[in-house]
Design a protein around this motif. Structure first.
Motif, PDB file in Angstrom:
ATOM      1  N   SER A   1      70.521  45.253  29.119  1.00  0.00           N
ATOM      2  CA  SER A   1      70.210  44.588  30.384  1.00  0.00           C
ATOM      3  C   SER A   1      69.062  45.270  31.122  1.00  0.00           C
ATOM      4  CB  SER A   1      71.456  44.551  31.272  1.00  0.00           C
ATOM      5  OG  SER A   1      71.827  45.854  31.693  1.00  0.00           O
ATOM      6  N   GLU A   2      68.890  46.568  30.897  1.00  0.00           N
ATOM      7  CA  GLU A   2      67.859  47.324  31.608  1.00  0.00           C
ATOM      8  C   GLU A   2      66.528  47.378  30.860  1.00  0.00           C
ATOM      9  OE1 GLU A   2      70.897  50.458  33.898  1.00  0.00           O
ATOM     10  OE2 GLU A   2      69.694  51.129  32.182  1.00  0.00           O
ATOM     11  N   GLU A   3      66.560  47.233  29.536  1.00  0.00           N
ATOM     12  CA  GLU A   3      65.336  47.367  28.732  1.00  0.00           C
ATOM     13  C   GLU A   3      65.153  46.114  27.876  1.00  0.00           C
ATOM     14  OE1 GLU A   3      64.964  51.363  26.922  1.00  0.00           O
ATOM     15  OE2 GLU A   3      66.787  51.854  28.026  1.00  0.00           O
ATOM     16  N   THR A   4      64.962  44.986  28.556  1.00  0.00           N
ATOM     17  CA  THR A   4      64.981  43.697  27.868  1.00  0.00           C
ATOM     18  C   THR A   4      63.824  43.498  26.894  1.00  0.00           C
ATOM     19  OG1 THR A   4      63.867  42.719  29.793  1.00  0.00           O
ATOM     20  CG2 THR A   4      66.264  42.571  29.706  1.00  0.00           C
ATOM     21  N   ASP A   5      62.701  44.160  27.106  1.00  0.00           N
ATOM     22  CA  ASP A   5      61.575  44.004  26.179  1.00  0.00           C
ATOM     23  C   ASP A   5      61.873  44.647  24.831  1.00  0.00           C
ATOM     24  OD1 ASP A   5      60.124  42.633  28.030  1.00  0.00           O
ATOM     25  OD2 ASP A   5      58.886  44.342  28.644  1.00  0.00           O
ATOM     26  N   ARG A   6      62.549  45.792  24.858  1.00  0.00           N
ATOM     27  CA  ARG A   6      62.801  46.529  23.614  1.00  0.00           C
ATOM     28  C   ARG A   6      64.150  46.206  22.997  1.00  0.00           C
ATOM     29  NH1 ARG A   6      65.400  51.261  22.165  1.00  0.00           N
ATOM     30  NH2 ARG A   6      65.851  51.855  24.321  1.00  0.00           N
ATOM     31  N   VAL A   7      65.201  46.124  23.800  1.00  0.00           N
ATOM     32  CA  VAL A   7      66.561  45.979  23.288  1.00  0.00           C
ATOM     33  C   VAL A   7      66.996  44.518  23.370  1.00  0.00           C
ATOM     34  CG1 VAL A   7      68.944  46.775  23.431  1.00  0.00           C
ATOM     35  CG2 VAL A   7      67.067  48.317  24.102  1.00  0.00           C
ATOM     36  N   HIS A   8      67.289  43.928  22.212  1.00  0.00           N
ATOM     37  CA  HIS A   8      67.723  42.534  22.154  1.00  0.00           C
ATOM     38  C   HIS A   8      69.152  42.485  21.618  1.00  0.00           C
ATOM     39  CE1 HIS A   8      63.480  40.514  22.045  1.00  0.00           C
ATOM     40  NE2 HIS A   8      63.482  41.602  22.805  1.00  0.00           N
ATOM     41  N   ALA A   9      70.060  41.949  22.398  1.00  0.00           N
ATOM     42  CA  ALA A   9      71.444  41.792  21.950  1.00  0.00           C
ATOM     43  C   ALA A   9      71.544  40.603  21.002  1.00  0.00           C
ATOM     44  CB  ALA A   9      72.367  41.594  23.142  1.00  0.00           C
ATOM     45  N   VAL A  10      72.262  40.808  19.893  1.00  0.00           N
ATOM     46  CA  VAL A  10      72.423  39.769  18.869  1.00  0.00           C
ATOM     47  C   VAL A  10      73.902  39.631  18.559  1.00  0.00           C
ATOM     48  CG1 VAL A  10      71.883  39.083  16.505  1.00  0.00           C
ATOM     49  CG2 VAL A  10      70.150  40.283  17.883  1.00  0.00           C
ATOM     50  N   ASP A  11      74.408  38.407  18.616  1.00  0.00           N
ATOM     51  CA  ASP A  11      75.804  38.128  18.304  1.00  0.00           C
ATOM     52  C   ASP A  11      76.067  38.443  16.833  1.00  0.00           C
ATOM     53  OD1 ASP A  11      78.354  37.136  17.994  1.00  0.00           O
ATOM     54  OD2 ASP A  11      77.816  35.043  18.373  1.00  0.00           O
ATOM     55  N   ALA A  12      76.995  39.368  16.561  1.00  0.00           N
ATOM     56  CA  ALA A  12      77.270  39.798  15.189  1.00  0.00           C
ATOM     57  C   ALA A  12      78.486  39.103  14.586  1.00  0.00           C
ATOM     58  CB  ALA A  12      77.472  41.311  15.157  1.00  0.00           C
ATOM     59  N   SER A  13      78.992  38.087  15.248  1.00  0.00           N
ATOM     60  CA  SER A  13      80.155  37.375  14.726  1.00  0.00           C
ATOM     61  C   SER A  13      79.712  36.273  13.771  1.00  0.00           C
ATOM     62  CB  SER A  13      80.986  36.790  15.863  1.00  0.00           C
ATOM     63  OG  SER A  13      80.220  35.850  16.600  1.00  0.00           O
ATOM     64  N   GLY A  14      80.643  35.836  12.918  1.00  0.00           N
ATOM     65  CA  GLY A  14      80.353  34.745  12.001  1.00  0.00           C
ATOM     66  C   GLY A  14      79.855  35.235  10.657  1.00  0.00           C
ATOM     67  N   PRO A  15      79.431  34.308   9.791  1.00  0.00           N
ATOM     68  CA  PRO A  15      78.991  34.655   8.437  1.00  0.00           C
ATOM     69  C   PRO A  15      77.801  35.613   8.443  1.00  0.00           C
ATOM     70  CG  PRO A  15      79.322  32.280   8.661  1.00  0.00           C
ATOM     71  CD  PRO A  15      79.391  32.857  10.040  1.00  0.00           C
ATOM     72  N   THR A  16      77.731  36.446   7.423  1.00  0.00           N
ATOM     73  CA  THR A  16      76.654  37.435   7.311  1.00  0.00           C
ATOM     74  C   THR A  16      75.283  36.783   7.373  1.00  0.00           C
ATOM     75  OG1 THR A  16      78.055  38.911   6.012  1.00  0.00           O
ATOM     76  CG2 THR A  16      75.677  39.240   5.846  1.00  0.00           C
ATOM     77  N   ASP A  17      75.083  35.683   6.648  1.00  0.00           N
ATOM     78  CA  ASP A  17      73.785  35.019   6.612  1.00  0.00           C
ATOM     79  C   ASP A  17      73.369  34.523   7.994  1.00  0.00           C
ATOM     80  OD1 ASP A  17      73.753  35.501   3.933  1.00  0.00           O
ATOM     81  OD2 ASP A  17      74.082  33.420   3.303  1.00  0.00           O
ATOM     82  N   ALA A  18      74.348  34.055   8.764  1.00  0.00           N
ATOM     83  CA  ALA A  18      74.033  33.561  10.103  1.00  0.00           C
ATOM     84  C   ALA A  18      73.581  34.695  11.009  1.00  0.00           C
ATOM     85  CB  ALA A  18      75.250  32.853  10.698  1.00  0.00           C
ATOM     86  N   VAL A  19      74.232  35.852  10.890  1.00  0.00           N
ATOM     87  CA  VAL A  19      73.838  37.009  11.701  1.00  0.00           C
ATOM     88  C   VAL A  19      72.440  37.472  11.314  1.00  0.00           C
ATOM     89  CG1 VAL A  19      74.433  39.359  12.379  1.00  0.00           C
ATOM     90  CG2 VAL A  19      76.254  37.688  11.962  1.00  0.00           C
ATOM     91  N   THR A  20      72.168  37.516  10.009  1.00  0.00           N
ATOM     92  CA  THR A  20      70.833  37.924   9.550  1.00  0.00           C
ATOM     93  C   THR A  20      69.760  36.991  10.101  1.00  0.00           C
ATOM     94  OG1 THR A  20      71.828  38.749   7.498  1.00  0.00           O
ATOM     95  CG2 THR A  20      69.438  38.490   7.535  1.00  0.00           C
ATOM     96  N   ALA A  21      70.047  35.701  10.122  1.00  0.00           N
ATOM     97  CA  ALA A  21      69.084  34.739  10.676  1.00  0.00           C
ATOM     98  C   ALA A  21      68.820  35.020  12.147  1.00  0.00           C
ATOM     99  CB  ALA A  21      69.603  33.317  10.480  1.00  0.00           C
ATOM    100  N   ARG A  22      69.860  35.398  12.889  1.00  0.00           N
ATOM    101  CA  ARG A  22      69.683  35.733  14.312  1.00  0.00           C
ATOM    102  C   ARG A  22      68.807  36.977  14.471  1.00  0.00           C
ATOM    103  NH1 ARG A  22      75.964  35.469  14.819  1.00  0.00           N
ATOM    104  NH2 ARG A  22      76.272  33.220  14.555  1.00  0.00           N
ATOM    105  N   LEU A  23      69.004  37.945  13.586  1.00  0.00           N
ATOM    106  CA  LEU A  23      68.195  39.166  13.651  1.00  0.00           C
ATOM    107  C   LEU A  23      66.722  38.852  13.367  1.00  0.00           C
ATOM    108  CD1 LEU A  23      70.549  41.653  11.767  1.00  0.00           C
ATOM    109  CD2 LEU A  23      70.163  41.518  14.225  1.00  0.00           C
ATOM    110  N   LEU A  24      66.474  38.025  12.366  1.00  0.00           N
ATOM    111  CA  LEU A  24      65.093  37.639  12.059  1.00  0.00           C
ATOM    112  C   LEU A  24      64.450  36.927  13.238  1.00  0.00           C
ATOM    113  CD1 LEU A  24      65.447  36.468   8.365  1.00  0.00           C
ATOM    114  CD2 LEU A  24      63.914  38.282   9.187  1.00  0.00           C
TER     115      LEU A  24
END
Length: 208
Positions: free
Chosen positions: A177-200
């Protein structure tokens, strides 16, 4: 030569960082990038030696101050011997944990966030990732995943009480919340492939 980038994966126990780091590395290599996979504590010969000291032994093996100094020393060697040389040659570096883990885990109790950042400034000249991907899960799901992974064999930090890990998760949330340019929260729930797509998607703006 493509410009190298330094990406860190952060989150509490059981968030899936190691699994996702491998998947993200594979996806980046498929795009023609050189990728170095590394971890903390560790990632260089000296840092791996310190890792063995940090993660084994009794819960009271190290005082909070000694533990923080050891992590900072391991990171200094990791940055100097592994991360910076890879970036210089144009590689992408993916690290399972980095500074934000020290801030979340060691920056409680006796030591403040400012203390940890001071150690990092001294040891690693304040070096920061281009992007930090914070994998998030509900507390109970994270605890369940970590238990399934480790059973009764958690290391001396992973095996700490649930209240400690909840405080760690809260610290990570604060960084995002404090360093929004550098730190991006990504939902890690659900299938592995879906999480990887969110990271990309969270690093798409950095890709060549």
């Amino acid at each position: 030569m493509n410009s190298g980038r330094f990406i860190t994966l952060e989150g509490g126990e059981g968030a899936g960082k190691s699994t996702q780091l491998r998947a993200l590395a594979a996806a980046l290599r498929a795009r023609g990038l050189e990728v170095v996979e590394t971890r903390e504590p560790g990632g260089s010969e000296g840092a791996e030696a310190i890792r063995a000291l940090l993660l084994t032994g009794g819960a009271d093996r190290w005082s909070p101050r000694a533990e923080a100094l050891l992590f900072a020393a391991a990171r200094a060697d990791h940055v100097e011997k592994t991360i910076r040389p890879a970036l210089t040659r144009g590689a992408w570096v993916l690290s399972d944990r980095f500074l934000d883990s020290s801030r979340a885990y060691q920056g409680q109790g006796e030591l403040s966030d400012a203390d940890i950042l001071t150690l990092h400034r001294i040891g690693s000249a304040g070096f920061l990732p281009d992007r930090t991907l914070l994998l998030t899960l509900p507390d109970e799901e994270a605890i369940s995943r970590a238990k399934a992974r480790d059973g009764d064999a958690a290391d001396r930090i992973g095996g700490r009480a649930n209240d400690f890990h909840r405080a760690v998760a809260a610290a990570f949330t604060r960084f995002a919340s404090e360093e929004t340019d550098r730190v991006h929260a990504v939902d890690a729930s659900g299938p592995t492939d879906a999480v990887t797509a969110r990271l990309l998607e969270a690093i798409e703006d950095l890709l060549p």
